[in-house]
Write an enzyme that holds these catalytic residues in place. Structure first.
Site, PDB file in Angstrom:
ATOM      1  N   LEU A  19       0.828  -1.202   0.000  1.00  0.00           N
ATOM      2  CA  LEU A  19       0.000   0.000   0.000  1.00  0.00           C
ATOM      3  C   LEU A  19       0.866   1.258   0.000  1.00  0.00           C
ATOM      4  CD1 LEU A  19      -2.615  -1.045   2.717  1.00  0.00           C
ATOM      5  CD2 LEU A  19      -2.900  -1.122   0.230  1.00  0.00           C
ATOM      6  N   ASP A  62       2.556  -6.158   2.578  1.00  0.00           N
ATOM      7  CA  ASP A  62       3.165  -5.299   3.590  1.00  0.00           C
ATOM      8  C   ASP A  62       3.610  -6.058   4.834  1.00  0.00           C
ATOM      9  OD1 ASP A  62       2.992  -2.550   2.503  1.00  0.00           O
ATOM     10  OD2 ASP A  62       0.835  -2.944   2.490  1.00  0.00           O
ATOM     11  N   GLU A  67       6.353  -4.161  12.540  1.00  0.00           N
ATOM     12  CA  GLU A  67       6.139  -3.267  13.675  1.00  0.00           C
ATOM     13  C   GLU A  67       4.666  -2.881  13.822  1.00  0.00           C
ATOM     14  OE1 GLU A  67       8.323   0.635  15.443  1.00  0.00           O
ATOM     15  OE2 GLU A  67       7.534   0.843  13.421  1.00  0.00           O
ATOM     16  N   ASP A  68       3.943  -2.840  12.715  1.00  0.00           N
ATOM     17  CA  ASP A  68       2.553  -2.392  12.762  1.00  0.00           C
ATOM     18  C   ASP A  68       1.613  -3.384  13.418  1.00  0.00           C
ATOM     19  OD1 ASP A  68       2.939   0.114  11.519  1.00  0.00           O
ATOM     20  OD2 ASP A  68       3.014  -0.842   9.553  1.00  0.00           O
ATOM     21  N   ARG A  87      -4.411  -5.291   5.788  1.00  0.00           N
ATOM     22  CA  ARG A  87      -3.253  -5.677   6.585  1.00  0.00           C
ATOM     23  C   ARG A  87      -3.601  -6.525   7.808  1.00  0.00           C
ATOM     24  NH1 ARG A  87       1.394  -1.616   7.624  1.00  0.00           N
ATOM     25  NH2 ARG A  87       2.300  -3.684   7.979  1.00  0.00           N
ATOM     26  N   ARG A 133      -4.284   5.927   9.688  1.00  0.00           N
ATOM     27  CA  ARG A 133      -4.312   4.503  10.054  1.00  0.00           C
ATOM     28  C   ARG A 133      -4.752   4.253  11.498  1.00  0.00           C
ATOM     29  NH1 ARG A 133      -1.080   1.497   6.317  1.00  0.00           N
ATOM     30  NH2 ARG A 133      -1.506   2.432   4.281  1.00  0.00           N
ATOM     31  N   HIS A 163       2.772   7.285   9.239  1.00  0.00           N
ATOM     32  CA  HIS A 163       2.702   6.981  10.669  1.00  0.00           C
ATOM     33  C   HIS A 163       3.487   8.017  11.459  1.00  0.00           C
ATOM     34  CE1 HIS A 163       2.229   2.572   9.305  1.00  0.00           C
ATOM     35  NE2 HIS A 163       1.096   2.900   9.885  1.00  0.00           N
ATOM     36  N   CYS A 248      10.242   0.033  11.054  1.00  0.00           N
ATOM     37  CA  CYS A 248       9.104  -0.772  10.597  1.00  0.00           C
ATOM     38  C   CYS A 248       9.422  -2.251  10.488  1.00  0.00           C
ATOM     39  CB  CYS A 248       8.637  -0.315   9.213  1.00  0.00           C
ATOM     40  SG  CYS A 248       8.244   1.408   9.022  1.00  0.00           S
TER      41      CYS A 248
END
Length: 256
Positions: A19, A62, A67-68, A87, A133, A163, A248
Site C-alpha cells: 500500500l 506489507d 512493527e505495525d 493488513r 491509520r 505513521h 518498521c
C-alpha cells in the site's frame, strides 16, 4: 544482561504491491529487498539481538513491516487493529510468535484502529499518532490498557506522513528526531533535535549509545556521531519506496 530479541518477517514475493499513501509508486526489486532485509537482520545480530522470524505471510505485501502488528510495553503485547483492512491478515502469525515468548496479550477492538508504527515510546510516555491509520478510539483503548502499567498516552495529530514514526523517533536521552515539514507541532515533545534529512528522523536503538539508521541519511548519521553515538547504517531503499523505514522492519523486545 538484558535480553534483546526482535521479531522480523521475511518480505513477501508480492512486496511491490504494498500500500502507498503519500508516495508515487516506483518499481521495487524484490530480490534486492530480500538482500537488504538480510543485511538489516545481520546488523541486529551483530549488536547482540536474537532475531525471531515470524511465519511468512506471502499473501500480505506489507507483511515485512511487522512493527505495525503490535505495541509492546513491559510484559504486555497489544495486538493492533490496522487501519488498512488488507493488513489484518498479518496479525495471527505475529500474535503466535509474541505469545510463545511469554508476553501477556491484549487487543485493539472495533471501532478502534491502531498501527504499531504510530506509537513512539520513551520512558513512561507513549505518543500515538492519530491520522489515516490510527483513530481516536484506538488511542483511547491503548491508553486504557497501558495506564495500569504506568504509561501516559499522548495523542499526536499526523497528516503529512503515513505513521508517527515516519516523522519522529527518540534517542536514548529522550530527544525526538524530526525533519521540518513532517509533523505539525514538534512542541508536543519535551526535547527535539532537527535533522537534515527526512530519513534521518528514523533510528532504531540497538543498545547503549548504538543506533541503526538508513543509509539514505548520511548527514544525520554524521550529526549523531558528532553527538557521541555509534551509528550503523543499512540500505533499505526498496522498503523506503513503500513508505517503510528502519523501525518498521522489526518489533524490538527487551526483557520478559
Amino acid at each position: 544482561m538484558l535480553q534483546q530479541r526482535a521479531l522480523v518477517r521475511r518480505p513477501s514475493a508480492r512486496l511491490a504491491e504494498g500500500l502507498l499513501t503519500h508516495l508515487e509508486r516506483q518499481p521495487v526489486d524484490v530480490p534486492w529487498a530480500v538482500e537488504q532485509w538480510n543485511d538489516y537482520r545481520q546488523v541486529l545480530h551483530d549488536h547482540g539481538w536474537e532475531t525471531i522470524e515470524v511465519p511468512a505471510a506471502d499473501e500480505c505485501p506489507d507483511g515485512v513491516f511487522i512493527e505495525d502488528t503490535m505495541v509492546v510495553y513491559g510484559d504486555m503485547a497489544v495486538i493492533s487493529r490496522p487501519g488498512a483492512v488488507e493488513r489484518r491478515l498479518e496479525l495471527p502469525g505475529a500474535e503466535v510468535a509474541v505469545r510463545a515468548l511469554g508476553y501477556r496479550l491484549a487487543r485493539i477492538t472495533e471501532p478502534g484502529t491502531l498501527d504499531g508504527g504510530d506509537v513512539l515510546k520513551h520512558g513512561n510516555t507513549v505518543w500515538v499518532g492519530v491520522g489515516g491509520r490510527t483513530n481516536a478510539a484506538g488511542v483511547e483503548q491503548l491508553a486504557d490498557l497501558l495506564r495500569p502499567l504506568g504509561a501516559e498516552v499522548v495523542p499526536v495529530p499526523v497528516e503529512k506522513v503515513l505513521h508517527l514514526k515516519s516523522a519522529v523517533t527518540a534517542l536514548p536521552d529522550g530527544a525526538v528526531l524530526f525533519h521540518p515539514g513532517t509533523i505539525d507541532d514538534p512542541s508536543v515533545f519535551p526535547s527535539v533535535l532537527e535533522v537534515p534529512e527526512p530519513e534521518g528522523a528514523h533510528v532504531v536503538l540497538l543498545n547503549g549509545n548504538r543506533l541503526l539508521i538508513a543509509a539514505s541519511a548520511p548527514r544525520t548519521a554524521e550529526l549523531l556521531s558528532q553527538r557521541g553515538y555509534d551509528v550503523s547504517s543499512v540500505d533499505i531503499s526498496e522498503f523506503e519506496k513503500l513508505e517503510g523505514c528502519v523501525t518498521c522492519l522489526s518489533v524490538r523486545l527487551r526483557g520478559v
